[in-house]
Motif scaffolding. Sequence first.
Motif, short mmCIF file in Angstrom:
data_model
loop_
_atom_site.label_atom_id
_atom_site.label_comp_id
_atom_site.label_asym_id
_atom_site.label_seq_id
_atom_site.Cartn_x
_atom_site.Cartn_y
_atom_site.Cartn_z
N PHE A 19 0.61 -1.43 -0.03
CA PHE A 19 0.06 0.38 -0.04
C PHE A 19 1.00 0.79 -0.10
CE2 PHE A 19 -3.00 -2.86 2.16
CZ PHE A 19 -3.62 -2.74 1.13
N LEU A 20 2.11 0.54 0.54
CA LEU A 20 2.72 2.53 0.75
C LEU A 20 3.36 2.89 -0.68
CD1 LEU A 20 4.26 2.48 4.63
CD2 LEU A 20 2.20 3.54 3.03
N ASN A 21 3.91 4.20 -1.84
CA ASN A 21 5.28 4.38 -2.34
C ASN A 21 5.80 4.81 -1.92
OD1 ASN A 21 5.42 6.51 -4.75
ND2 ASN A 21 4.66 4.69 -5.70
N PRO A 22 6.89 4.78 -1.84
CA PRO A 22 8.19 5.22 -0.87
C PRO A 22 8.08 6.91 -2.02
CG PRO A 22 9.27 3.32 -2.83
CD PRO A 22 7.72 3.68 -2.91
N HIS A 23 7.64 7.62 -2.87
CA HIS A 23 8.16 8.56 -3.66
C HIS A 23 6.99 9.41 -2.86
CE1 HIS A 23 11.06 7.78 -6.05
NE2 HIS A 23 10.77 6.71 -6.07
N LEU A 24 5.86 9.12 -3.41
CA LEU A 24 4.64 9.22 -2.33
C LEU A 24 4.77 9.66 -1.01
CD1 LEU A 24 1.64 10.87 -2.60
CD2 LEU A 24 0.66 8.51 -2.37
N LEU A 25 5.21 8.67 0.11
CA LEU A 25 5.29 9.09 1.35
C LEU A 25 6.40 9.91 1.35
CD1 LEU A 25 5.00 8.13 4.26
CD2 LEU A 25 6.96 6.05 3.57
N THR A 26 7.21 9.71 1.02
CA THR A 26 8.18 10.98 1.67
C THR A 26 8.55 12.28 0.76
OG1 THR A 26 9.38 10.25 -0.51
CG2 THR A 26 10.46 9.52 0.79
N GLY A 27 7.49 12.78 -0.26
CA GLY A 27 6.76 14.08 -0.61
C GLY A 27 5.10 14.70 0.83
N GLN A 28 4.60 13.04 0.98
CA GLN A 28 3.51 14.00 1.65
C GLN A 28 4.07 13.36 3.56
OE1 GLN A 28 0.95 14.57 0.71
NE2 GLN A 28 1.91 15.01 -1.36
N TRP A 29 4.79 13.36 3.69
CA TRP A 29 5.73 13.09 4.52
C TRP A 29 5.70 14.49 5.70
CZ3 TRP A 29 6.05 9.08 7.89
CH2 TRP A 29 6.66 9.21 8.99
N PRO A 30 5.77 15.57 5.16
CA PRO A 30 5.12 16.77 5.88
C PRO A 30 4.33 17.11 6.53
CG PRO A 30 7.01 17.15 4.48
CD PRO A 30 6.82 15.39 3.80
N VAL A 31 3.27 16.20 5.50
CA VAL A 31 2.01 16.15 6.37
C VAL A 31 1.72 15.28 7.55
CG1 VAL A 31 -0.46 16.51 5.23
CG2 VAL A 31 1.17 17.49 4.56
N LEU A 32 2.04 13.54 6.96
CA LEU A 32 1.46 12.49 7.47
C LEU A 32 1.69 12.52 9.10
CD1 LEU A 32 2.23 10.30 4.19
CD2 LEU A 32 0.22 10.46 6.12
N ARG A 33 3.49 13.31 9.17
CA ARG A 33 3.75 13.54 10.25
C ARG A 33 3.44 13.83 11.45
NH1 ARG A 33 8.05 16.58 12.80
NH2 ARG A 33 9.02 15.29 13.16
N THR A 52 12.83 12.61 7.61
CA THR A 52 13.71 13.65 8.92
C THR A 52 13.79 14.25 8.04
OG1 THR A 52 14.03 12.00 10.61
CG2 THR A 52 14.75 14.14 11.23
N THR A 53 14.60 14.03 7.08
CA THR A 53 15.71 15.52 6.40
C THR A 53 14.46 16.25 5.05
OG1 THR A 53 18.19 14.49 6.07
CG2 THR A 53 17.39 16.03 4.01
N ARG A 54 13.68 15.86 4.97
CA ARG A 54 12.51 15.44 3.77
C ARG A 54 11.75 16.75 4.79
NH1 ARG A 54 9.94 18.01 0.04
NH2 ARG A 54 7.81 18.05 -0.22
N ALA A 55 11.11 16.22 5.81
CA ALA A 55 10.20 16.90 7.17
C ALA A 55 11.01 18.02 7.49
CB ALA A 55 9.76 16.07 8.13
N ALA A 56 12.08 18.80 7.86
CA ALA A 56 13.31 20.02 8.27
C ALA A 56 13.21 20.87 6.55
CB ALA A 56 14.50 19.35 8.07
N THR A 57 13.22 20.80 5.63
CA THR A 57 13.15 20.81 4.44
C THR A 57 12.10 21.68 3.84
OG1 THR A 57 15.19 19.44 3.57
CG2 THR A 57 14.11 20.87 1.65
N ALA A 58 10.99 20.65 4.92
CA ALA A 58 9.77 21.15 4.46
C ALA A 58 8.94 22.47 4.98
CB ALA A 58 8.50 19.99 4.15
N ALA A 59 9.91 22.23 6.31
CA ALA A 59 9.33 23.23 7.75
C ALA A 59 9.79 24.74 7.27
CB ALA A 59 9.81 22.80 8.47
#
Length: 59
Positions: A19-33, A52-59
Amino acid sequence: MGLYRTVLAEGQHDDLAAFLNPHLLTGQWPVLRTLISRPIRDAWEAAFPELTTRAATAA
């Protein structure tokens, strides 16, 4: 988002692969977290530091 939240919190190994797509997961991680509990978020970010890197970049 609801499906990802459920799979992240309660999914078994086969569910993660199915059910998880790695690209979608990393792209949506800032919201999902923000939608999952801290212990689950911390476990995923410890296992996959790129989240973590993705979430920090989006913040």
